[in-house]
Design a protein around this motif. Structure first.
Motif, PDB file in Angstrom:
ATOM      1  N   ASP A 158       0.656  -1.124  -0.163  1.00 40.04           N
ATOM      2  CA  ASP A 158       0.004  -0.080  -0.007  1.00 40.04           C
ATOM      3  C   ASP A 158       1.029   1.389  -0.079  1.00 40.04           C
ATOM      4  O   ASP A 158       0.651   2.175  -0.618  1.00 40.04           O
ATOM      5  N   GLU A 159       1.960   1.241   0.777  1.00 41.52           N
ATOM      6  CA  GLU A 159       2.746   2.230   1.021  1.00 41.52           C
ATOM      7  C   GLU A 159       3.273   2.881  -0.416  1.00 41.52           C
ATOM      8  O   GLU A 159       3.734   4.189  -0.299  1.00 41.52           O
ATOM      9  N   GLU A 160       3.443   1.949  -1.234  1.00 34.34           N
ATOM     10  CA  GLU A 160       4.027   2.519  -2.434  1.00 34.34           C
ATOM     11  C   GLU A 160       3.245   3.217  -3.422  1.00 34.34           C
ATOM     12  O   GLU A 160       3.780   4.114  -4.304  1.00 34.34           O
ATOM     13  N   PHE A 161       2.061   3.382  -3.140  1.00 38.70           N
ATOM     14  CA  PHE A 161       1.134   4.153  -3.821  1.00 38.70           C
ATOM     15  C   PHE A 161       0.886   5.731  -3.260  1.00 38.70           C
ATOM     16  O   PHE A 161       0.265   6.488  -4.027  1.00 38.70           O
ATOM     17  N   LEU A 162       1.582   5.825  -1.997  1.00 40.41           N
ATOM     18  CA  LEU A 162       1.332   7.113  -1.255  1.00 40.41           C
ATOM     19  C   LEU A 162       2.504   8.124  -1.867  1.00 40.41           C
ATOM     20  O   LEU A 162       3.523   8.528  -1.040  1.00 40.41           O
ATOM     21  N   GLN A 163       2.258   8.553  -3.052  1.00 41.35           N
ATOM     22  CA  GLN A 163       2.913   9.596  -3.650  1.00 41.35           C
ATOM     23  C   GLN A 163       2.086  10.871  -3.997  1.00 41.35           C
ATOM     24  O   GLN A 163       0.957  10.808  -4.317  1.00 41.35           O
ATOM     25  N   PRO A 164       2.643  11.827  -3.724  1.00 42.05           N
ATOM     26  CA  PRO A 164       2.095  13.247  -4.098  1.00 42.05           C
ATOM     27  C   PRO A 164       1.375  13.469  -5.732  1.00 42.05           C
ATOM     28  O   PRO A 164       2.067  12.563  -6.482  1.00 42.05           O
ATOM     29  N   GLY A 165       0.430  13.975  -5.704  1.00 43.48           N
ATOM     30  CA  GLY A 165       0.019  14.156  -7.049  1.00 43.48           C
ATOM     31  C   GLY A 165       0.732  14.526  -8.187  1.00 43.48           C
ATOM     32  O   GLY A 165       0.654  14.326  -9.290  1.00 43.48           O
ATOM     33  N   ARG A 166       1.917  15.369  -7.734  1.00 41.46           N
ATOM     34  CA  ARG A 166       2.794  15.682  -8.890  1.00 41.46           C
ATOM     35  C   ARG A 166       3.645  14.699  -9.518  1.00 41.46           C
ATOM     36  O   ARG A 166       4.263  14.877 -10.340  1.00 41.46           O
ATOM     37  N   LYS A 167       3.533  13.325  -8.790  1.00 42.70           N
ATOM     38  CA  LYS A 167       4.193  12.195  -9.234  1.00 42.70           C
ATOM     39  C   LYS A 167       3.324  11.631 -10.308  1.00 42.70           C
ATOM     40  O   LYS A 167       4.068  10.608 -10.898  1.00 42.70           O
ATOM     41  N   ALA A 182      -9.236  13.214  -6.193  1.00 40.18           N
ATOM     42  CA  ALA A 182      -8.750  14.451  -6.053  1.00 40.18           C
ATOM     43  C   ALA A 182      -7.418  14.883  -6.980  1.00 40.18           C
ATOM     44  O   ALA A 182      -7.375  15.750  -7.605  1.00 40.18           O
ATOM     45  N   ASN A 183      -6.628  13.800  -6.539  1.00 37.86           N
ATOM     46  CA  ASN A 183      -5.370  13.875  -7.366  1.00 37.86           C
ATOM     47  C   ASN A 183      -5.457  14.019  -9.052  1.00 37.86           C
ATOM     48  O   ASN A 183      -5.049  14.760  -9.668  1.00 37.86           O
ATOM     49  N   ASP A 218      -1.988  23.497  -2.712  1.00 36.19           N
ATOM     50  CA  ASP A 218      -2.421  22.793  -3.958  1.00 36.19           C
ATOM     51  C   ASP A 218      -2.539  21.458  -3.471  1.00 36.19           C
ATOM     52  O   ASP A 218      -1.654  20.688  -2.725  1.00 36.19           O
ATOM     53  N   ILE A 219      -3.431  20.764  -3.959  1.00 39.27           N
ATOM     54  CA  ILE A 219      -3.950  19.401  -3.404  1.00 39.27           C
ATOM     55  C   ILE A 219      -2.632  18.476  -4.133  1.00 39.27           C
ATOM     56  O   ILE A 219      -2.330  17.430  -3.539  1.00 39.27           O
ATOM     57  N   LEU A 220      -2.241  19.021  -5.410  1.00 36.76           N
ATOM     58  CA  LEU A 220      -1.037  17.972  -5.951  1.00 36.76           C
ATOM     59  C   LEU A 220       0.146  17.939  -5.137  1.00 36.76           C
ATOM     60  O   LEU A 220       1.036  17.118  -5.264  1.00 36.76           O
ATOM     61  N   ASP A 221       0.253  18.791  -4.281  1.00 34.63           N
ATOM     62  CA  ASP A 221       1.522  19.042  -3.180  1.00 34.63           C
ATOM     63  C   ASP A 221       1.255  18.090  -1.996  1.00 34.63           C
ATOM     64  O   ASP A 221       2.262  17.949  -1.196  1.00 34.63           O
ATOM     65  N   ILE A 222       0.003  17.587  -1.713  1.00 34.92           N
ATOM     66  CA  ILE A 222      -0.042  17.024  -0.496  1.00 34.92           C
ATOM     67  C   ILE A 222       0.635  15.545  -0.443  1.00 34.92           C
ATOM     68  O   ILE A 222       0.433  14.774  -1.371  1.00 34.92           O
ATOM     69  N   THR A 223       1.185  15.128   0.638  1.00 35.87           N
ATOM     70  CA  THR A 223       1.905  13.988   0.770  1.00 35.87           C
ATOM     71  C   THR A 223       0.828  13.008   1.532  1.00 35.87           C
ATOM     72  O   THR A 223       0.242  13.231   2.505  1.00 35.87           O
ATOM     73  N   PRO A 224       0.387  11.970   0.694  1.00 35.52           N
ATOM     74  CA  PRO A 224      -0.560  10.987   1.061  1.00 35.52           C
ATOM     75  C   PRO A 224      -0.284  10.364   2.235  1.00 35.52           C
ATOM     76  O   PRO A 224       0.886   9.873   2.690  1.00 35.52           O
TER      77      PRO A 224
END
Length: 330
Positions: A143-152, A279-280, A299-305
């Protein structure tokens, strides 16, 4: 003659150096959504309407088509050979690729059927997807591998099932729109580059929740509702479809602002919409069309999940309107 999806993706490979495996995955998702589109169009004739009698990980009642669309997407992605794993709004945890299938360098997240409360009344719904890098292809994805900011994100998009079936997506070179030709089965590019005007005359929000909103949102909406006699000095129109995919589709095509703010009914939840599945991808589509998207503060894209099913407040669309309501939060 309008470009086919195949030709557009080939141009991205040739002129922008996009990985052919990524364009192949986009094409694969488009074909998969054609299958979902057919299931949606059959509706009552195929006995796929109504509740499935179960709940998803968020405790929401699942529709039969929710489960059908989720199964179709999971099967298509894990068997594609382009992904190391998938995550869905409908599943507790990420799904690994079976041992008998090849793995690839991408992770796919999706909301298999956004707006499912509208299924039974024949209002537009859709499939939202987001593609992230997985690094070296591997099978034991966590699961943790998916937790990338939207900018990625490497790609993001949706397919909307309405009067036409349309595919909207971006790989970072603008937001483009394709329409499915039912005669040929091909997606043809019908709008080369969607653009959102910085000003707006329409807003979308569920005003029945107004008493629960935070003060900045109440202030902003009160000003819009005051029209020509208020501080904004002009009239606004309100829209509400209750399906994010339909709201964003309208904004991408004719402008406006969409809002789903947090409220005080459950202080533990920072919003209603899912960061990773809704959202992303929608924020990147809007940003690539010249708009903006925030949670009221950043910015939503800068949020670290922090979790696969993390929720977030959303303000997206016309840049000047999003900037204004965001400034009220500050």
């Amino acid at each position: 003659m309008a470009k086919t999806l195949d030709l557009y993706l080939h141009d991205l490979e040739t002129h922008h150096g996009v990985d052919p495996r990524l364009t192949a995955l986009i094409n694969h998702l488009a074909c998969t959504c054609k299958e979902i589109s057919f299931k949606v169009s059959q509706g009552a004739l195929a006995g796929v309407l109504g509740s499935a009698g179960s709940e998803n990980v968020q405790g929401e009642t699942q529709k039969k088509l929710d489960i059908i669309a989720n199964d179709i997407m999971c099967r298509a992605c894990t068997e594609s050979g382009f992904v190391s794993g998938v995550a869905s709004e409908e599943m507790d945890h990420a799904l690994q690729v079976p041992a008998n299938c090849d793995v690839g360098p991408y992770l796919v997240l999706f909301d298999p059927l956004d707006g499912s409360s509208n299924i039974d009344i024949n209002v537009s719904i859709g499939t939202i997807f987001s593609i992230l890098p997985a690094g070296t292809p591997h099978r034991d994805v966590k699961d943790e591998e998916f937790l990338q900011p939207g900018r990625k994100q490497l790609a993001a998009g949706y397919v909307i099932y309405g009067p036409q079936t349309q595919l909207v997506f971006t790989l970072g070179f603008g937001t483009t729109l394709f329409t499915l030709d039912l005669g040929t089965g091909n997606f043809y590019q019908t709008i080369e580059k969607l653009e959102i005007a910085p000003q707006a005359k329409e807003f979308a929000i569920n005003c029945s929740n107004m008493r629960h909103w935070e003060a900045p949102v109440q202030r902003y909406i009160t000003e819009l509702l005051a029209g020509t006699t208020g501080p904004r000095g002009k009239d606004f129109n309100m829209r509400w479809v209750a399906a994010m995919v339909a709201e964003v589709h309208r904004i991408l095509n004719r402008g406006g602002i969409f809002m789903y703010p947090r409220d005080d009914r459950d202080p533990s939840k920072p919003g209603k919409l899912r960061l990773m599945y809704e959202a992303n991808p929608m924020s990147w589509l809007v940003e690539q069309a010249g708009g903006r998207s925030t949670n009221g503060k950043e910015d939503i894209l800068d949020i670290t999940p922090e979790g696969l099913h993390q929720r977030v407040a959303v303000f997206l669309g016309a840049k000047e309107e999003v900037d204004l309501v965001t400034s009220y939060h500050r």
